[in-house]
Each structure stands twice: as C-alpha cells, then as structure tokens.
Write a protein that holds these residues in place. Structure first.
Motif, short mmCIF file in Angstrom:
data_model
loop_
_atom_site.label_atom_id
_atom_site.label_comp_id
_atom_site.label_asym_id
_atom_site.label_seq_id
_atom_site.Cartn_x
_atom_site.Cartn_y
_atom_site.Cartn_z
N ASN A 196 5.94 16.21 1.24
CA ASN A 196 5.84 17.45 0.47
C ASN A 196 5.31 18.62 1.28
O ASN A 196 5.30 19.74 0.79
N GLY A 197 4.82 18.35 2.51
CA GLY A 197 4.20 19.42 3.27
C GLY A 197 2.89 19.86 2.68
O GLY A 197 2.42 20.98 2.94
N GLN A 198 2.25 18.99 1.90
CA GLN A 198 1.00 19.32 1.21
C GLN A 198 -0.18 19.06 2.14
O GLN A 198 -0.41 17.92 2.55
N THR A 199 -0.91 20.10 2.47
CA THR A 199 -2.05 19.96 3.37
C THR A 199 -3.35 19.98 2.59
O THR A 199 -3.42 20.50 1.47
N LEU A 200 -4.38 19.38 3.18
CA LEU A 200 -5.70 19.33 2.57
C LEU A 200 -6.72 20.01 3.47
O LEU A 200 -6.60 19.96 4.70
N ASP A 201 -7.71 20.61 2.84
CA ASP A 201 -8.79 21.24 3.60
C ASP A 201 -9.66 20.16 4.25
O ASP A 201 -9.71 19.02 3.77
N VAL A 220 4.87 13.93 -8.24
CA VAL A 220 4.91 15.36 -7.90
C VAL A 220 6.32 15.90 -8.09
O VAL A 220 6.52 16.96 -8.70
N PHE A 221 7.33 15.17 -7.60
CA PHE A 221 8.71 15.60 -7.77
C PHE A 221 9.12 15.54 -9.25
O PHE A 221 9.83 16.42 -9.75
N GLY A 222 8.68 14.49 -9.93
CA GLY A 222 9.08 14.32 -11.32
C GLY A 222 8.51 15.40 -12.23
O GLY A 222 9.22 15.95 -13.08
N THR A 223 7.22 15.71 -12.06
CA THR A 223 6.59 16.72 -12.91
C THR A 223 7.07 18.13 -12.60
O THR A 223 6.88 19.05 -13.39
N ALA A 224 7.71 18.31 -11.43
CA ALA A 224 8.33 19.60 -11.13
C ALA A 224 9.68 19.75 -11.83
O ALA A 224 10.16 20.87 -12.01
N ALA A 225 10.28 18.63 -12.22
CA ALA A 225 11.59 18.65 -12.86
C ALA A 225 11.51 18.60 -14.37
O ALA A 225 12.36 19.16 -15.07
N VAL A 226 10.50 17.91 -14.92
CA VAL A 226 10.35 17.75 -16.37
C VAL A 226 8.87 17.87 -16.72
O VAL A 226 8.01 17.67 -15.86
N PRO A 227 8.54 18.15 -17.97
CA PRO A 227 7.13 18.16 -18.38
C PRO A 227 6.49 16.80 -18.14
O PRO A 227 7.16 15.76 -18.25
N PRO A 228 5.20 16.77 -17.82
CA PRO A 228 4.54 15.51 -17.41
C PRO A 228 4.56 14.42 -18.47
O PRO A 228 4.75 13.25 -18.15
N ALA A 264 -2.51 16.07 -14.69
CA ALA A 264 -3.30 16.64 -13.59
C ALA A 264 -2.41 17.03 -12.42
O ALA A 264 -2.58 18.10 -11.82
N ILE A 265 -1.45 16.17 -12.07
CA ILE A 265 -0.53 16.47 -10.97
C ILE A 265 0.33 17.69 -11.31
O ILE A 265 0.59 18.54 -10.47
N ALA A 266 0.77 17.78 -12.58
CA ALA A 266 1.57 18.93 -13.01
C ALA A 266 0.80 20.23 -12.91
O ALA A 266 1.39 21.30 -12.77
N ARG A 267 -0.52 20.15 -12.98
CA ARG A 267 -1.36 21.34 -12.86
C ARG A 267 -1.70 21.66 -11.42
O ARG A 267 -2.54 22.53 -11.15
N GLY A 268 -1.08 20.97 -10.47
CA GLY A 268 -1.21 21.32 -9.06
C GLY A 268 -2.24 20.55 -8.28
O GLY A 268 -2.47 20.85 -7.10
N LEU A 269 -2.87 19.54 -8.88
CA LEU A 269 -3.87 18.77 -8.14
C LEU A 269 -3.18 17.89 -7.10
O LEU A 269 -2.20 17.20 -7.42
N PRO A 270 -3.64 17.86 -5.85
CA PRO A 270 -2.98 17.04 -4.81
C PRO A 270 -2.99 15.56 -5.16
O PRO A 270 -3.96 15.05 -5.75
N GLY A 271 -1.91 14.88 -4.79
CA GLY A 271 -1.81 13.45 -5.08
C GLY A 271 -2.92 12.64 -4.46
O GLY A 271 -3.38 11.65 -5.03
N VAL A 297 0.84 -1.21 0.00
CA VAL A 297 0.00 0.00 0.00
C VAL A 297 0.87 1.25 0.00
O VAL A 297 0.63 2.21 -0.75
N VAL A 298 1.91 1.27 0.84
CA VAL A 298 2.79 2.44 0.92
C VAL A 298 3.54 2.65 -0.39
O VAL A 298 3.62 3.78 -0.91
N LEU A 299 4.07 1.57 -0.96
CA LEU A 299 4.83 1.70 -2.20
C LEU A 299 3.93 2.12 -3.35
O LEU A 299 4.31 2.95 -4.18
N TRP A 300 2.73 1.55 -3.42
CA TRP A 300 1.80 1.93 -4.49
C TRP A 300 1.41 3.41 -4.36
O TRP A 300 1.36 4.14 -5.34
N SER A 301 1.15 3.85 -3.13
CA SER A 301 0.76 5.24 -2.90
C SER A 301 1.91 6.19 -3.20
O SER A 301 1.68 7.34 -3.60
N SER A 302 3.14 5.73 -3.00
CA SER A 302 4.29 6.60 -3.22
C SER A 302 4.45 7.02 -4.68
O SER A 302 5.16 7.99 -4.97
#
Length: 298
Positions: free
Chosen positions: A272-277, A39-47, A100-107, A28-33
C-alpha cells in the motif's frame, strides 16, 4: 547373522521439521495479510457491509466443510454459548476493526492492538478461570502497554475514533476467547466456527443497513478482497492453524501471533505504500516484546 544399526530416515522436503519451517512463516504472512485486504476492501465498500459479506460467505463454506467431514453440531445450551462466542469474537471484533481501518488507522497499529489479546485474556482469566499471572507476564503487560501507548498516541491525529474502535474490537476478542474457554470448549471446532459466522452475519448485516449506505464503489476490488479474506484468511489460515496445533505445542503456535503487527506494517509498506513514523515503529517493537513476555508461562 550381522547386527544392523538403525539409521534415521533422510531429511526430505516432506519431513516434519522442513514442513513446519515452511508452514510457520507462511501462516504469519497469510494471517497478517488480512489487514491489508481489509484496507482494499473498506476502500471499495462500507466496512460493515464488507464484514457481513465475509461472515455470510465464510459461514456457508465452513458449513459445507463441517457437513462433509460429518462434524458434530452443537445443540441446546452449548449452541447458545457458541452463538454468544461468535457474536463477541466475530461481530464485535471484526466489525470494530474494519470500522477502524476504514477511518484510516494503519493496519500495523490495528494488528498491534489485536496482538494484545493474550494480555486481555490473562487479566480476565484470573477472576473467571482462576489462572495465576506470573511476574514475567506482569512485566510484559507494562512493556506492551508502553508500546501500545506510543503507537496509539502517535496515531491520534489520524483517527481518534478508530483507536477507540480498535480497543472495542480487542475487548470483543478477549471476552469471546475467555467465554469460549469457560463455556464452549466441548464444541467441534469446524461446526462451531461455522455457527460463529452464521450467527454474526445477520447482526452485522442489520447494523450495516442502519448505519451505512450499502453500495459498492469498486466491484473488482471488493470481489478480490472478499475472496482473499474468505478463502485465505477465514478458511486457509484456519486449516493451517489446525495443522500446526496437531504437530506443535499451543504455546509455540501462539508465539507466532507476536510477529503479526510488524509483518503487517511491512506488508502495508510494500503493497500500500503506507509508511509509519519512527515513534509508531518503536511502539510496534515494544508492543511485540511486551506481548511475548505476557504470553510466557511460569
């Protein structure tokens, strides 16, 4: 001559029960990762470039695994069906999710939409495969739909286009799964998965050339995320999934995917320090309950 009473073997770290207890949460942890690495990858290169790189490297690795294990390769009409399945399940699904992730949607939200796959499969399996939908599943559709609606509406201000792309990816995954079940069930799992990646790679590569400017902003982040996505998510979880399917019921293994949205949100917060409402968190919880109900059989 005395009678000997058979005694059960002692439980060790290598016993099946203990091993399953370790493998299930690890999976579960590895699949979720995968969503965090994206998120890190799309910040470094186009999705789409990241998606193409994943498919190309994973395709070569799984081809080598299939050749070493002497897997039977699909041919003729079966090969065509495997290619169509790969385009839907790989190119459409991950291309749309990474965009979608590259456009800022939370994982966590992306994972929640992906977690609706059992609902899509159940809706498509009725007319295509003749499977019956139970009352518990219909209840799950309602609860899960309400949860997704809460999570999605709360994220419209982040990226409306990202939400649309999420559902495009979900549709690709659902259609691909039903198509595979209908037309490509006779294919070997290892060789057919390699074909999935090899068929999807050039399609996504061309899309990247047409729609993006291929560039690498951070080679370190790109290399690390690509290595994680390929070795851990494309190969490692693939091997763990096969091992669990050999030892456990398919329903028991499938239930693990209901945990991925919440685990993804937790990992995103820790790494990532990503918080959700609160509304999004409530949507994640309701969506998980709904998908769990929808995945139940009569």
């Amino acid at each position: 001559m005395t009678n000997q009473v058979d005694r059960p073997p002692p439980v060790t770290a290598d016993s099946p029960g203990r091993l399953d207890a370790l493998v299930r949460p690890l999976f579960v942890v590895l699949w979720s990762s995968a969503f965090i690495a994206a998120v890190f990858g799309t910040a470094a290169v186009p999705p789409l470039l990241l998606t193409f790189s994943r498919f190309a490297v994973a395709g070569v690795l799984l081809t080598a695994i299939a050749l070493v294990s002497r897997s039977r390769w699909p041919r003729g009409r079966l090969l065509a069906h495997v290619v169509v399945t790969g385009l839907l399940m790989q190119a459409v699904q991950f291309g749309a999710f990474y965009l979608a992730i590259a456009r800022g949607l939370p994982g966590g939200v992306v994972a929640l939409v992906q977690g609706l796959n059992p609902v899509v499969i159940a809706l498509l399996a009725g007319p295509v495969l003749g499977e019956r939908i139970t009352r518990a599943q219909w209840l799950g559709f309602g609860v899960g739909g309400a949860g997704v609606a809460l999570a999605v509406i709360d994220q419209i201000h982040v990226s409306a286009s990202g939400i649309v792309l999420c559902f495009v990816g979900l549709l690709g995954l659902g259609l691909g799964t039903v198509y595979q079940k209908r037309f490509a069930m006779g294919a070997d799992l290892r060789s057919s998965t390699a074909v999935h990646f090899l068929a999807a790679a050039p399609v996504v590569g061309v899309a990247s050339l047409l729609l993006e400017t291929p560039r690498v902003g951070d080679w370190g982040a790109f290399g690390a995320s690509l290595a994680w996505i390929v070795l851990v998510n494309s190969v490692g979880t693939f091997l763990l999934l096969n091992m669990m399917l050999r030892r456990q019921s398919a329903a028991g293994v499938g239930a693990l995917f209901f945990l991925t949205p919440s685990v993804t949100a937790l990992l995103a917060w820790l790494i990532n320090g990503q918080t959700l409402d609160p509304v999004t968190i409530l949507g994640l919880l309701l969506g998980g309950v709904g998908v769990l109900l929808a995945g139940r059989k009569a």
